[in-house]
Design an enzyme around this catalytic site. Structure first.
Site, PDB file in Angstrom:
ATOM      1  N   ASP A   1      30.876 -19.348 -20.432  1.00 38.82           N
ATOM      2  CA  ASP A   1      31.515 -19.260 -19.113  1.00 38.82           C
ATOM      3  C   ASP A   1      32.988 -18.854 -19.227  1.00 38.82           C
ATOM      4  O   ASP A   1      33.570 -18.865 -20.330  1.00 38.82           O
ATOM      5  CB  ASP A   1      31.388 -20.619 -18.410  1.00 38.82           C
ATOM      6  CG  ASP A   1      31.034 -20.473 -16.941  1.00 38.82           C
ATOM      7  OD1 ASP A   1      31.480 -19.483 -16.338  1.00 38.82           O
ATOM      8  OD2 ASP A   1      30.345 -21.350 -16.407  1.00 38.82           O
TER       9      ASP A   1
ATOM     10  N   ASP B   1      27.136 -17.784  -8.607  1.00 35.03           N
ATOM     11  CA  ASP B   1      26.870 -19.221  -8.468  1.00 35.03           C
ATOM     12  C   ASP B   1      26.089 -19.492  -7.194  1.00 35.03           C
ATOM     13  O   ASP B   1      25.686 -20.627  -6.941  1.00 35.03           O
ATOM     14  CB  ASP B   1      28.186 -20.013  -8.434  1.00 35.03           C
ATOM     15  CG  ASP B   1      28.670 -20.344  -9.836  1.00 35.03           C
ATOM     16  OD1 ASP B   1      27.913 -20.108 -10.790  1.00 35.03           O
ATOM     17  OD2 ASP B   1      29.810 -20.846  -9.968  1.00 35.03           O
TER      18      ASP B   1
END
Ligand code: GLA
Length: 724
Positions: free
Chosen positions: A456, A523
């Site tokens: 990430d 997301d």
């Protein structure tokens, strides 16, 4: 009788691929002139003569005609955007190529043009290659400072491409976190079109690439052009109208002040531009990009394995990780058919919330007193691979790492640190910081059978000063250091797959995909939102690298609820995952989830190879078909996004079908939900009940009938050729 006299002709540099051609006009004492980039021309076809002899000079112009070249430069006759802006402490502000040498690496396919400016004392090497199979043109540029004084480079285009005068619109992608790949369509005009990104990563809101269409181009036909900068940092692109009626398209890295400072003898290498054109509209263009990316992906073992179904723990637990709960979730996941279990954020030292822990890459002793071994063994014993979330480039002020090395965060002396999601960015261009990260990740990967890293990067860069704030801007150094770290890790652990996640879609580009194998596109798991996001994504990237999950209802990011069948039908066209707490599903829902996972497993071979065709139909329908290039077998997904506004739903034309044959057409999964099918009809009963034979020509021209259904449903059919 008049005899035609041949015009004096310069040398033309010609590159051909199956369906496209590039032609440059070569002169020894200047940069090559752009003559053509477009659909394939016949072998031997060339411009009649040198460009200058074919265009009379307009009034009030220079007595020297300066057309668009491969590297247009400022100050010596070119008035458009320059591919190079540079100076030496204020002097040598103008450049012009004084010599061009050609080096063919593959005849008619790839060459390097060595361009020298003997006055400004620099050379520019442009490498071009046109791939026969994908029709993708790759261009990259290297600038070398030949003088004994420093050269300050403000801008160096990776590529300058010509676009024909009939180019009319540019489709680029805007957006933000949770709303990535938002299509923005602009009309090309005499105004300069420009997009820039200074966030230090590829970014959620400015994808480094675009598609240019010509009038009448559709999803399936018409001339379109696409280009993408393979780079995970700052970038800029512009399209400019030129006085001969064509456009120039420049793409390159946006350099922060000082990043382009070249010491004597030093070179600046640009990222690569991948560009392609197609006469088959947006779908043809996508197929070219997909073919090119597929050829570049660096899979463990050399080739892609069937994409395993994921369970990602994030939306099930967030930071609230308890070993027993995780194991119970793993049990439930294995039961529904999950093949890879990914432990998301929250597992490492001090990570109980998003305010602490980044940098301390060892298991949290409270949550996992004996480490992750038992959990990994449990997951493996259930027949699943184990994957782990990391965010190596980040550091929380509240971490052991930051307490030990506060100078390792990117910073500028005298300026306040700016946190985002409570975190700072680690200066990984520092060898000791990169070594630290390699050491921690290497230890994890060595000590446990971790087969997957979700990597990430959850913030934009600010105060990106290198070396504890004393040095220079570190945007590009940061990107190169990341690539270096990934190369090192992949070499040490070639069996590990890596996902590029950056708060969802913040780092998706061809360069990061040299080192990674999957991207988390957003997301936002809301299936309706995902349809739009995945459509934008699919213009450049193939489905097998698209992480797409079945989430909860209501969705955490939008609050909307969709039936499991719809969520599954949207997610399964990518690399399928599940991101919900399977433990809490009732048994009917669990069985249904298993059935969708089983369908994905049966279909993934077709979903993840070959071509994709996509389109929209009036009345709230969007569709996509996956199949082989000859359309022998296709899986068709037709999503109803909005309630119908038509009395009769229009049929769907499928232009890719072979008009000479008949197809066996069968509905593969039920349209689920109470009252989801608004009215029955014998045709659709037959499609469900073994299927029907239909003419390819009929479906290509008149269309396949569509059922009447409620909104947020998906009609899935398989079409197979039955006769020649
Ligand atoms: C980012 C990712 C999510 C999740 C969280 C964890 O937002 O995109 O999928 O991993 O970080 O903090």
């Amino acid at each position: 009788m008049s005899v035609s006299r041949p015009l004096p002709s310069p040398e033309f540099l010609v590159l051909h691929s199956q369906r496209s051609t590039v032609i440059l006009e070569h002169h020894v004492e200047e940069a090559p002139i752009w003559r053509y980039w477009g659909p394939r021309l016949p072998e031997g076809c060339s411009p009649a003569a040198g460009l200058r002899t074919t265009r009379p000079l307009p009034s009030f112009m220079l007595d020297f005609d300066q057309p668009l070249t491969l590297v247009p430069t400022f100050g010596v006759g070119w008035f458009g955007q320059s591919a190079l802006l540079a100076h030496r402490c204020g002097s040598d502000f103008a450049q012009a190529v004084t010599r061009c040498d050609i080096e063919w690496s593959v005849p008619a396919r790839a060459l390097v043009l060595h361009l020298t400016d003997a006055v400004a004392q620099l050379c520019v090497d442009v490498t071009l290659a046109l791939d026969d199979a994908s029709d993708v043109l790759t261009v990259r540029t290297r600038l070398t400072n030949l003088a004994d004084t420093p050269l300050e480079v403000q801008w160096l285009a990776a590529a300058t491409l010509p676009l024909p005068g009939q180019a009319s619109t540019v489709r680029s992608y805007a957006g933000q976190h949770n709303h990535e790949f938002l299509l923005q369509t602009d009309t090309l005009s005499r105004s300069l079109w420009r997009r820039e990104n200074r966030r230090g990563r590829t970014s959620h809101d400015c994808f480094p690439g675009a598609v240019v269409t010509t009038p009448g181009a559709t999803d399936d036909s018409g001339l379109v052009f696409g280009a993408h900068l393979a780079w995970s940092g700052n970038h800029q692109q512009s399209i400019e109208w030129l006085h001969d009626g064509q456009y120039q398209w420049q793409l390159g890295e946006w350099l922060a002040p000082g990043e382009g400072l070249l010491a004597p003898g030093q070179s600046l290498h640009t990222p690569e531009v991948v560009a392609t054109c197609s006469l088959q509209g947006l779908n043809g263009l996508a197929a070219n990009f997909h073919a090119e990316l597929r050829a570049r992906l660096n899979w463990p073992g050399g080739s892609m394995r069937p994409r395993p179904v994921h369970l990602n723990t994030w939306e099930a637990f967030y930071f609230d990780l308890k070993s027993g709960d995780i194991m119970a979730l793993a049990d439930a996941a294995a039961e529904v058919g999950v093949e890879r279990f990914v432990l998301d954020d929250g597992w490492f030292h001090g990570r109980h919330h998003d305010r602490a822990g980044l940098g301390d890459w060892w298991p949290d002793a409270d949550k996992f007193p004996r480490g992750l071994d038992a959990l990994v063994q449990h997951v493996n014993a259930l027949g699943m691979e184990f994957g782990l979330w990391v965010e190596p480039e980040m550091i929380n002020p509240d971490s052991e790492l930051h307490r030990a090395h506060p100078d390792w965060a990117l910073q500028i002396a005298g300026r306040a640190l700016i946190t985002a999601r409570n975190q700072l960015v680690l200066d990984i261009a520092r060898p000791e910081a990169a070594d630290y990260l390699f050491g921690k990740l290497d230890t994890l990967l060595r000590s446990l059978p971790i087969r997957y890293l979700k990597w990430d990067h959850n913030r934009d860069l600010t105060t990106a000063g290198l070396a504890g704030g004393l040095g220079s801007a570190g945007y590009r150094a940061q990107v190169h250091a990341l690539y270096g770290l990934l190369v090192r890790l992949r070499a040490a652990h070639p069996e590990v797959e890596i996902e590029s996640c950056s708060g969802g879609g913040g780092r998706i580009d061809f360069a990061i995909l040299r080192h990674t194998h999957r991207v988390w596109a957003s997301d936002c798991i809301d299936a309706l939102s995902r349809l739009q996001i995945q459509r934008g994504f699919g213009q450049f990237f193939p489905p097998e690298i698209l992480g797409s999950h079945i989430g909860t209802a209501p969705t955490h990011t939008t609050g909307r609820s969709q039936a499991l069948a719809f969520r599954a039908a949207v997610a399964m066209t990518g690399h399928l995952g599940v991101e919900l707490d399977v433990r809490h599903l009732d048994s009917a829902t669990r069985q249904n989830l298993s059935a969708w996972i089983a369908r994905y497993k049966a279909w993934r071979d077709c979903l993840h190879h070959g071509r994709i065709w996509r389109g929209e139909l009036a009345d709230g329908l969007v569709w996509q078909a996956h199949g082989d290039a000859e359309a022998r077998e296709l899986l068709l997904f037709v999503y109803r996004c909005q309630p119908t506004t038509h009395r009769y739903t229009p049929p769907l034309r499928l232009p890719m079908l072979d008009a000479a044959v008949r197809y066996h057409v069968e509905q593969l999964a039920p349209i689920e939900g109470e009252g989801a099918v608004l009215s029955p009809s014998p045709f659709f009963d037959a499609l469900r009940d073994g299927g029907l034979e239909l003419d390819g020509a009929w479906m290509a021209q008149a269309g396949l009938p569509m059922p009447r259904t409620t909104a947020e449903t998906c009609f899935i059919v398989r079409l197979q050729k039955v006769s020649a």
